[in-house]
Design an enzyme around this catalytic site. Sequence first.
Site, PDB file in Angstrom:
ATOM      1  N   THR A   1       6.708   0.333  -0.004  1.00 27.71           N
ATOM      2  CA  THR A   1       5.710   1.089  -0.937  1.00 27.71           C
ATOM      3  C   THR A   1       5.746   0.467  -2.135  1.00 27.71           C
ATOM      4  O   THR A   1       6.914   0.029  -2.729  1.00 27.71           O
ATOM      5  CB  THR A   1       6.286   2.471  -0.944  1.00 27.71           C
ATOM      6  OG1 THR A   1       5.920   3.140   0.437  1.00 27.71           O
ATOM      7  CG2 THR A   1       5.370   3.474  -1.983  1.00 27.71           C
TER       8      THR A   1
ATOM      9  N   ARG B   1      -0.379  12.141   9.331  1.00 25.10           N
ATOM     10  CA  ARG B   1       0.837  12.517   8.729  1.00 25.10           C
ATOM     11  C   ARG B   1       0.599  12.213   7.174  1.00 25.10           C
ATOM     12  O   ARG B   1       0.025  11.150   6.761  1.00 25.10           O
ATOM     13  CB  ARG B   1       1.939  11.926   9.156  1.00 25.10           C
ATOM     14  CG  ARG B   1       3.184  11.908   8.156  1.00 25.10           C
ATOM     15  CD  ARG B   1       3.476  11.023   7.407  1.00 25.10           C
ATOM     16  NE  ARG B   1       4.802  10.831   6.809  1.00 25.10           N
ATOM     17  CZ  ARG B   1       5.285  10.228   5.820  1.00 25.10           C
ATOM     18  NH1 ARG B   1       4.433   9.118   5.416  1.00 25.10           N
ATOM     19  NH2 ARG B   1       6.643  10.218   5.442  1.00 25.10           N
ATOM     20  N   VAL B   2       1.036  13.067   6.225  1.00 30.92           N
ATOM     21  CA  VAL B   2       0.812  12.803   4.980  1.00 30.92           C
ATOM     22  C   VAL B   2       2.099  12.810   4.325  1.00 30.92           C
ATOM     23  O   VAL B   2       3.004  13.792   4.302  1.00 30.92           O
ATOM     24  CB  VAL B   2      -0.210  13.768   3.955  1.00 30.92           C
ATOM     25  CG1 VAL B   2      -0.337  13.530   2.598  1.00 30.92           C
ATOM     26  CG2 VAL B   2      -1.411  14.001   4.553  1.00 30.92           C
ATOM     27  N   GLY B   3       2.482  11.762   3.414  1.00 31.51           N
ATOM     28  CA  GLY B   3       3.830  11.597   2.723  1.00 31.51           C
ATOM     29  C   GLY B   3       3.932  11.871   1.628  1.00 31.51           C
ATOM     30  O   GLY B   3       2.923  12.807   0.860  1.00 31.51           O
ATOM     31  N   ASP B   4       4.801  11.531   0.644  1.00 31.41           N
ATOM     32  CA  ASP B   4       5.076  11.946  -0.652  1.00 31.41           C
ATOM     33  C   ASP B   4       3.826  11.402  -1.556  1.00 31.41           C
ATOM     34  O   ASP B   4       3.513  11.801  -2.766  1.00 31.41           O
ATOM     35  CB  ASP B   4       6.400  11.830  -1.282  1.00 31.41           C
ATOM     36  CG  ASP B   4       6.746  10.390  -1.120  1.00 31.41           C
ATOM     37  OD1 ASP B   4       6.661   9.824  -0.091  1.00 31.41           O
ATOM     38  OD2 ASP B   4       7.066   9.637  -2.236  1.00 31.41           O
TER      39      ASP B   4
ATOM     40  N   THR C   1       9.960   5.973  -3.974  1.00 36.01           N
ATOM     41  CA  THR C   1       9.859   5.526  -2.713  1.00 36.01           C
ATOM     42  C   THR C   1      10.914   6.066  -1.797  1.00 36.01           C
ATOM     43  O   THR C   1      12.006   6.288  -2.213  1.00 36.01           O
ATOM     44  CB  THR C   1       9.660   4.079  -2.632  1.00 36.01           C
ATOM     45  OG1 THR C   1       9.656   3.462  -1.517  1.00 36.01           O
ATOM     46  CG2 THR C   1      11.018   3.390  -3.346  1.00 36.01           C
ATOM     47  N   GLY C   2      10.880   5.982  -0.501  1.00 32.15           N
ATOM     48  CA  GLY C   2      11.696   6.548   0.502  1.00 32.15           C
ATOM     49  C   GLY C   2      11.091   7.425   1.300  1.00 32.15           C
ATOM     50  O   GLY C   2       9.685   7.618   1.717  1.00 32.15           O
TER      51      GLY C   2
ATOM     52  N   GLY D   1       9.080  10.239   2.771  1.00 31.64           N
ATOM     53  CA  GLY D   1       8.299  11.300   1.982  1.00 31.64           C
ATOM     54  C   GLY D   1       8.724  12.697   2.488  1.00 31.64           C
ATOM     55  O   GLY D   1       8.589  13.816   1.546  1.00 31.64           O
TER      56      GLY D   1
HETATM   57  N1  ASP Z   1       7.362   7.470   0.607  1.00 31.79           N
HETATM   58  C1  ASP Z   1       6.490   6.974   1.738  1.00 31.79           C
HETATM   59  C2  ASP Z   1       6.089   7.771   2.611  1.00 31.79           C
HETATM   60  O1  ASP Z   1       6.761   8.553   3.093  1.00 31.79           O
HETATM   61  C3  ASP Z   1       7.173   5.605   2.457  1.00 31.79           C
HETATM   62  C4  ASP Z   1       7.770   4.516   1.558  1.00 31.79           C
HETATM   63  O2  ASP Z   1       8.034   4.854   0.277  1.00 31.79           O
HETATM   64  O3  ASP Z   1       8.030   3.359   1.953  1.00 31.79           O
HETATM   65  O4  ASP Z   1       5.108   7.873   3.061  1.00 31.79           O
END
Ligand code: ASP
Length: 301
Positions: A168, A196-199, A219-220, A222
């Site tokens: 990300t 799906r919705v992440g952070d 990042t990480g 979500g």
């Molecule tokens: N945070 C992002 C998500 O969960 C993934 C990522 O940081 O690579 O969609």
Amino acid sequence: MVHGGAGTWRKSTSALKRRLEVLRKACCYASEFVQESALDACEEAVAFLEESGVFNAGRGGVPTAAGTVELDAGIMDGRTLAVGAVSCVTRVPSPIRLARRILELKGVILVVGETANKLADMWGLASSEPLRPKRFSYYVRKLEHGELGYLTKDILEVFRHLGYPLETVGAVAVDKEGNVAAACSTGGLALKMPGRVGDSPLAGAGFYADNRGAAVSCTGVGEVIIRLAVAHLVSEYVRMGRRLSDACRIALQRCDELRPPLGIGLIALDSRGNTAVAHTTPRMLYVIHDVRSVVKTGLRA
Ligand code: ASP
């Protein structure tokens, strides 16, 4: 400041070095905007990274389980607390540009799916065809080898064994007036459930900006970042008097309590220009640029 994800990469391969070089270029390019507007600088930096196609964002977005691309992005102005965000867009090569237009609309914050695609059509930001996923066969092979069992079993536990990089992208900036801004853009987790919705498109979770607190981009996984509203957490610690680096450290400690399947990474800065990079992954890709030049790059371990 920009980041290109946090990950479990063990060695600094040529692909990682290439990404670091693209991050550096994005930062240098965006620095031309930063004196006048932190918000513009964040948009330009993230758009540059989305267009590059070498990160999991924009043209480089990873596939969903259906083999499609669904992109998320968000941007926030620390002076006004205005936010613009999009989720699950399939025909927008640079979702951060769409998020910025939505921010300017005022009165709506997050637009998803087909409506967001149609707004992009209206503003000339859409491609006619859906974006094609990057490395679909690579992820399908992982699936066939039983490495992506999270599609049927405990999602978090399997992520622990995956160890694939989180690529990300994000940016934070402060301008000459002391206004901060933050932005985030991603294709999400590879082979994620469609819809799906992440952070990353959620203000407070994947990104946040407040002149009285901090600008933060995360990042990480979500599903962990959302539960602690990590970006807002860091900003609020700073607003209540903590040093920026302490705020980041404490927020990541809180994340650890939730036993994240992979680490979390973030970049942050405040209106006085203090910067911080924090991550619980082995490495994080980032570049810090002051008004004149790059001051620090990291393929940080
Ligand atoms: N945070 C992002 C998500 O969960 C993934 C990522 O940081 O690579 O969609």
